[in-house]
Design a protein around this motif. Structure first.
Motif, mmCIF file in Angstrom:
data_model
loop_
_atom_site.group_PDB
_atom_site.id
_atom_site.type_symbol
_atom_site.label_atom_id
_atom_site.label_comp_id
_atom_site.label_asym_id
_atom_site.label_seq_id
_atom_site.Cartn_x
_atom_site.Cartn_y
_atom_site.Cartn_z
ATOM 1 N N MET A 7 0.849 -1.189 0.000
ATOM 2 C CA MET A 7 0.000 0.000 0.000
ATOM 3 C C MET A 7 0.882 1.236 0.000
ATOM 4 N N ASN A 8 0.616 2.154 -0.919
ATOM 5 C CA ASN A 8 1.341 3.415 -1.014
ATOM 6 C C ASN A 8 0.301 4.531 -1.053
ATOM 7 N N CYS A 9 0.467 5.542 -0.206
ATOM 8 C CA CYS A 9 -0.610 6.514 -0.001
ATOM 9 C C CYS A 9 -0.102 7.955 -0.045
ATOM 10 N N THR A 11 -1.568 10.273 1.914
ATOM 11 C CA THR A 11 -1.648 10.661 3.314
ATOM 12 C C THR A 11 -1.632 9.393 4.165
ATOM 13 N N PRO A 12 -1.204 9.463 5.413
ATOM 14 C CA PRO A 12 -1.185 8.261 6.252
ATOM 15 C C PRO A 12 -2.554 7.582 6.313
ATOM 16 N N THR A 13 -2.563 6.282 6.050
ATOM 17 C CA THR A 13 -3.800 5.506 5.919
ATOM 18 C C THR A 13 -3.605 4.166 6.609
ATOM 19 N N ASP A 14 -4.690 3.602 7.138
ATOM 20 C CA ASP A 14 -4.566 2.270 7.731
ATOM 21 C C ASP A 14 -4.908 1.213 6.690
ATOM 22 N N VAL A 15 -4.350 0.016 6.890
ATOM 23 C CA VAL A 15 -4.481 -1.075 5.924
ATOM 24 C C VAL A 15 -5.416 -2.160 6.444
ATOM 25 N N THR A 16 -6.190 -1.881 7.486
ATOM 26 C CA THR A 16 -6.965 -2.927 8.151
ATOM 27 C C THR A 16 -7.973 -3.600 7.228
ATOM 28 N N PHE A 17 -8.627 -2.847 6.352
ATOM 29 C CA PHE A 17 -9.614 -3.457 5.453
ATOM 30 C C PHE A 17 -8.941 -4.445 4.511
ATOM 31 N N HIS A 32 -1.621 -20.645 2.277
ATOM 32 C CA HIS A 32 -0.337 -20.013 2.593
ATOM 33 C C HIS A 32 -0.182 -19.925 4.106
ATOM 34 N N SER A 33 0.232 -21.019 4.723
ATOM 35 C CA SER A 33 0.176 -21.118 6.187
ATOM 36 C C SER A 33 1.543 -21.225 6.855
ATOM 37 N N ASP A 34 2.608 -20.810 6.158
ATOM 38 C CA ASP A 34 3.960 -20.983 6.682
ATOM 39 C C ASP A 34 4.560 -19.696 7.231
ATOM 40 N N GLY A 35 3.715 -18.790 7.682
ATOM 41 C CA GLY A 35 4.182 -17.551 8.271
ATOM 42 C C GLY A 35 3.681 -16.332 7.525
ATOM 43 N N PHE A 36 3.812 -15.180 8.168
ATOM 44 C CA PHE A 36 3.387 -13.936 7.532
ATOM 45 C C PHE A 36 4.143 -12.782 8.186
ATOM 46 N N GLY A 37 4.006 -11.610 7.582
ATOM 47 C CA GLY A 37 4.598 -10.417 8.159
ATOM 48 C C GLY A 37 3.993 -9.174 7.557
ATOM 49 N N VAL A 38 4.154 -8.054 8.256
ATOM 50 C CA VAL A 38 3.680 -6.766 7.749
ATOM 51 C C VAL A 38 4.574 -5.670 8.308
ATOM 52 N N ALA A 39 4.896 -4.679 7.472
ATOM 53 C CA ALA A 39 5.756 -3.565 7.864
ATOM 54 C C ALA A 39 5.054 -2.249 7.571
ATOM 55 N N PHE A 40 5.114 -1.326 8.532
ATOM 56 C CA PHE A 40 4.501 -0.007 8.411
ATOM 57 C C PHE A 40 5.591 1.057 8.508
ATOM 58 N N TYR A 67 -5.699 -2.948 15.256
ATOM 59 C CA TYR A 67 -4.884 -1.777 15.567
ATOM 60 C C TYR A 67 -4.624 -0.997 14.282
ATOM 61 N N PRO A 68 -5.404 0.039 14.014
ATOM 62 C CA PRO A 68 -5.295 0.746 12.723
ATOM 63 C C PRO A 68 -4.083 1.679 12.664
ATOM 64 N N ILE A 69 -2.903 1.091 12.459
ATOM 65 C CA ILE A 69 -1.688 1.887 12.301
ATOM 66 C C ILE A 69 -1.767 2.643 10.978
ATOM 67 N N LYS A 70 -1.576 3.945 11.032
ATOM 68 C CA LYS A 70 -1.639 4.748 9.810
ATOM 69 C C LYS A 70 -0.234 4.942 9.247
ATOM 70 N N SER A 71 -0.093 4.711 7.954
ATOM 71 C CA SER A 71 1.208 4.777 7.305
ATOM 72 C C SER A 71 1.012 5.147 5.836
ATOM 73 N N LYS A 72 2.056 5.731 5.250
ATOM 74 C CA LYS A 72 1.998 6.034 3.814
ATOM 75 C C LYS A 72 2.537 4.888 2.974
ATOM 76 N N ASN A 73 3.240 3.945 3.604
ATOM 77 C CA ASN A 73 3.792 2.796 2.880
ATOM 78 C C ASN A 73 3.714 1.555 3.761
ATOM 79 N N VAL A 74 3.100 0.504 3.221
ATOM 80 C CA VAL A 74 2.929 -0.758 3.941
ATOM 81 C C VAL A 74 3.282 -1.906 3.002
ATOM 82 N N ILE A 75 3.986 -2.903 3.518
ATOM 83 C CA ILE A 75 4.241 -4.138 2.773
ATOM 84 C C ILE A 75 3.882 -5.316 3.672
#
Length: 276
Positions: A7-9, A11-17, A32-40, A67-75
């Motif tokens: 996600m690239n924004c 303005t700071p936006t949450d990715v919860t949806f 896909h059950s072998d792990g996951f991750g997310v970076a804000f 937890y709606p962390i707001k960010s301009k870039n999320v992976i």
């Protein structure tokens, strides 16, 4: 195959949806059950959450949804292992420092015979080809620009050159971000959508959840969402062409490069793409 979400924004936006639908693919609606991750990202630094449990059952994933962390870039990334065991250190995204910024990388693909020489500044912690490729990318960029970060257009050209060499070894779909721009490269399968004013309603494919973005946004908001497969069933997603490397800034694509894809990689059915 694994799945990617970016996600690239403007303005700071949450990715919860989007993450709610994406996480369901981690063992609920897909395998896909072998792990996951997310970076804000928050300017030069980022918050990184990884877990070797599936995104469909992980308490960490539940935290992200609430937890709606707001960010301009999320992976974000959900993993199906082919190379590398199911361990925390093999979970994407991976993080490294370059030019005083955090860089985040996530990969969907499978690289064979890939054994780059690493000088020592960047070394993998786990045993995936994905992290090895990330270290090679970081080393290549550092070597080309040893003093400081170049303008983003020059950075994109260099990234395209380094990517060209890595794609010779197999499928190399990836997301890469430094907090200023998000780079997305497609070998086999990747989509994006730009949501902007006037916003409309969206409904997730993987969860019975809808949102009317017009009720929670302003005319200044603009959001680009990148995913391995479309997340919603009532919006029009744009498919990347094989070999496209796109730079996203302020919620929209701003520059594109073409990276030749070997014929044997082009022949792979995207539905059979593996991930490490």
């Amino acid at each position: 195959m694994c799945q990617l979400l970016g996600m690239n924004c403007a303005t700071p936006t949450d990715v919860t949806f989007s993450f709610t639908g994406f996480a369901a693919r981690g063992g609920v609606t897909d395998h896909h059950s072998d792990g996951f991750g997310v970076a804000f990202f928050e300017d030069k630094a980022c918050r990184l959450f990884i877990d070797n449990q599936s995104a469909g059952t992980s308490p960490v994933a539940d935290l992200i949804k609430r937890y709606p962390i707001k960010s301009k870039n999320v992976i974000s990334h959900i993993r199906k292992a082919t190379q590398g065991t199911v361990l925390l250190e093999n979970c994407h995204p991976f993080m490294r420092e370059l030019w005083g910024r955090h860089w985040i990388f996530a990969h969907n693909g499978d690289l064979h015979g890939f054994a780059p020489f690493l000088s020592g500044v960047y070394q993998p912690v786990g045993d995936t080809d994905s992290e090895l490729a990330f270290c090679a990318l970081m080393q290549g960029l550092r070597k080309r620009f040893p003093g400081s970060q170049p303008p983003l257009n020059e950075l994109g050209h260099a990234l395209a050159d380094i990517t060209r060499d890595i794609t010779l070894h197999g499928v190399f779909n990836f997301l890469l971000c430094n907090g200023q721009a998000l780079f997305a490269h497609c070998s086999t399968r990747l989509y994006y959508i730009v949501r902007q004013w006037p916003f409309s309603k969206a409904h997730l494919i993987d969860a019975d959840l809808s949102i009317d973005f017009a009720q929670v946004t302003t005319p200044d908001d603009r959001v680009a969402v990148i995913a391995t497969a479309p997340l919603t069933d009532n919006e029009t997603w744009t498919q990347f062409a094989p070999g496209e490397l796109i730079m996203f800034e302020d919620g929209r694509p701003t520059m594109t490069w073409s990276v030749p894809i070997p014929p044997e990689v082009q022949a792979k059915n995207a539905a059979n793409t593996a991930c490490t």
